[in-house]
Design an enzyme around this catalytic site. Structure first.
Site, PDB file in Angstrom:
ATOM      1  N   SER A 142       0.856  -1.199   0.000  1.00 26.04           N
ATOM      2  CA  SER A 142       0.000   0.000   0.000  1.00 26.04           C
ATOM      3  C   SER A 142       0.885   1.241   0.000  1.00 26.04           C
ATOM      4  O   SER A 142       2.037   1.192   0.458  1.00 26.04           O
ATOM      5  CB  SER A 142      -0.855  -0.009   1.271  1.00 26.04           C
ATOM      6  OG  SER A 142      -1.492   1.230   1.456  1.00 26.04           O
ATOM      7  N   TYR A 155      -1.701  -0.902  10.531  1.00 24.98           N
ATOM      8  CA  TYR A 155      -1.868  -1.225   9.109  1.00 24.98           C
ATOM      9  C   TYR A 155      -0.649  -0.751   8.316  1.00 24.98           C
ATOM     10  O   TYR A 155      -0.065  -1.521   7.538  1.00 24.98           O
ATOM     11  CB  TYR A 155      -3.144  -0.578   8.566  1.00 24.98           C
ATOM     12  CG  TYR A 155      -3.351  -0.813   7.084  1.00 24.98           C
ATOM     13  CD1 TYR A 155      -3.769  -2.061   6.611  1.00 24.98           C
ATOM     14  CD2 TYR A 155      -3.126   0.203   6.148  1.00 24.98           C
ATOM     15  CE1 TYR A 155      -3.943  -2.294   5.255  1.00 24.98           C
ATOM     16  CE2 TYR A 155      -3.312  -0.023   4.795  1.00 24.98           C
ATOM     17  CZ  TYR A 155      -3.722  -1.264   4.345  1.00 24.98           C
ATOM     18  OH  TYR A 155      -3.897  -1.485   2.995  1.00 24.98           O
TER      19      TYR A 155
END
Ligand SMILES: NC(=O)c1ccc[n+]([C@@H]2O[C@H](COP(=O)([O-])OP(=O)(O)OC[C@H]3O[C@@H](n4cnc5c(N)ncnc54)[C@H](OP(=O)(O)O)[C@@H]3O)[C@@H](O)[C@H]2O)c1
Length: 252
Positions: A142, A155
């Site tokens: 990401s 995350y």
């Protein structure tokens, strides 16, 4: 998708979102795809749609946070399809929570899927690829990997782990004929962002899948997209820590 040599692929997190779109696009170009995720009904729905469209798809229900089950399943699937050319560790979850309110359960679930699941998936595929002297490993990281993000601390750390692991694997495995691609999407409109207002430069899953499949075919080392946000995050990664902290506190 001209000039690819992929016959078979395993994609985790293929019951929905980006993984389902990647599997569908690969199948459209003649790749036999094996879909992995937990929800059987959704896996069957995606696989049936691929087969109806003329592609080849099979599926296996699996919780990737169980590394022993993942290792056994990846090796069995490798045998069943006559060797996996491509393995995409895409399954991932994101729980957004201010660090002051973090609960261990949220962290454990995220680390179980994003860290343990992705690692177990890719590591299980390596021995057979090394034996064949060819293969392609892909991790869906990401743009959040570039910096520790507020409300997404665990995350973003899990994705930084994945990107660093892929970088190390790339160095080790290139001489063995194995390509390693680190994919870093920005915002994609999936269940992961359910309920969120319009997100900056958000993509549909099919658009993200096109970026990812193009990067796989081009055997890119790292593909971060969309470009404007990727450039912004790369610049943010170069900021001194104090500046980043002040900026992130104001902006986010
Ligand atoms: N959406 C975004 O904005 C965005 C941005 C950057 C990166 N990413 C990354 O892209 C990847 C896909 O995300 P998405 O947006 O497509 O999310 P999504 O629509 O929520 O899909 C997540 C997929 O992961 C699977 N999954 C979750 N937990 C699992 C487990 N324990 N075992 C096996 N499969 C599991 C889900 O299937 P089951 O529930 O059926 O198991 C589902 O197929 C993730 O790694 C995410 O971090 C997403």
């Amino acid at each position: 998708m001209a000039g690819h040599d992929l016959r078979t692929a395993l994609i985790t997190g293929a019951s929905a979102g980006i993984g389902a779109a990647v599997a569908t696009l690969l199948a459209r170009h003649g790749v036999h795809v094996v879909l992995v995720a937990r929800r059987e009904h959704e896996l069957r729905r995606v696989a049936d749609a691929i087969v109806t469209g003329g592609g080849r798809a099979t599926w296996r229900a699996l919780d990737v946070s169980d590394p022993i089950a993942v290792t056994a399943a990846v090796r069995r699937i490798d045998d069943e399809v006559g060797g996996l050319d491509l393995v995409v560790a895409n399954a991932g979850i994101a729980t957004q929570r201010h660090s002051a309110k973090l609960q261990w359960d949220d962290c454990a679930t995220m680390l179980g899927v994003n860290v343990i699941g992705a690692t177990a998936t890719l590591v299980a595929a390596i021995p057979a690829m090394v034996e064949r002297g060819r293969g392609h490993l892909v991790g869906v990281s990401s743009l959040a990997a570039y910096r520790g993000l507020p409300t997404l601390a665990v995350y973003s750390a899990s994705k930084a782990y994945l990107s660093a692991m892929l970088e190390g694997m790339r160095v080790d495995l290139a001489p063995r004929g194995i390509t390693v691609t680190d994919v870093r999407p920005g915002y994609v409109r999936t269940a992961m962002n359910e309920g969120a207002d319009k997100l900056p430069m958000e993509l549909q899953p099919e658009q993200a899948a096109q970026e990812i499949v193009d990067a796989i075919i081009a055997k890119r080392a790292v593909h971060a997209f969309p470009l404007p946000i990727a450039l912004a995050m790369r610049s943010a990664a170069a900021l001194p820590r104090g500046l980043w902290t002040a900026f992130a506190r104001r902006a986010m």
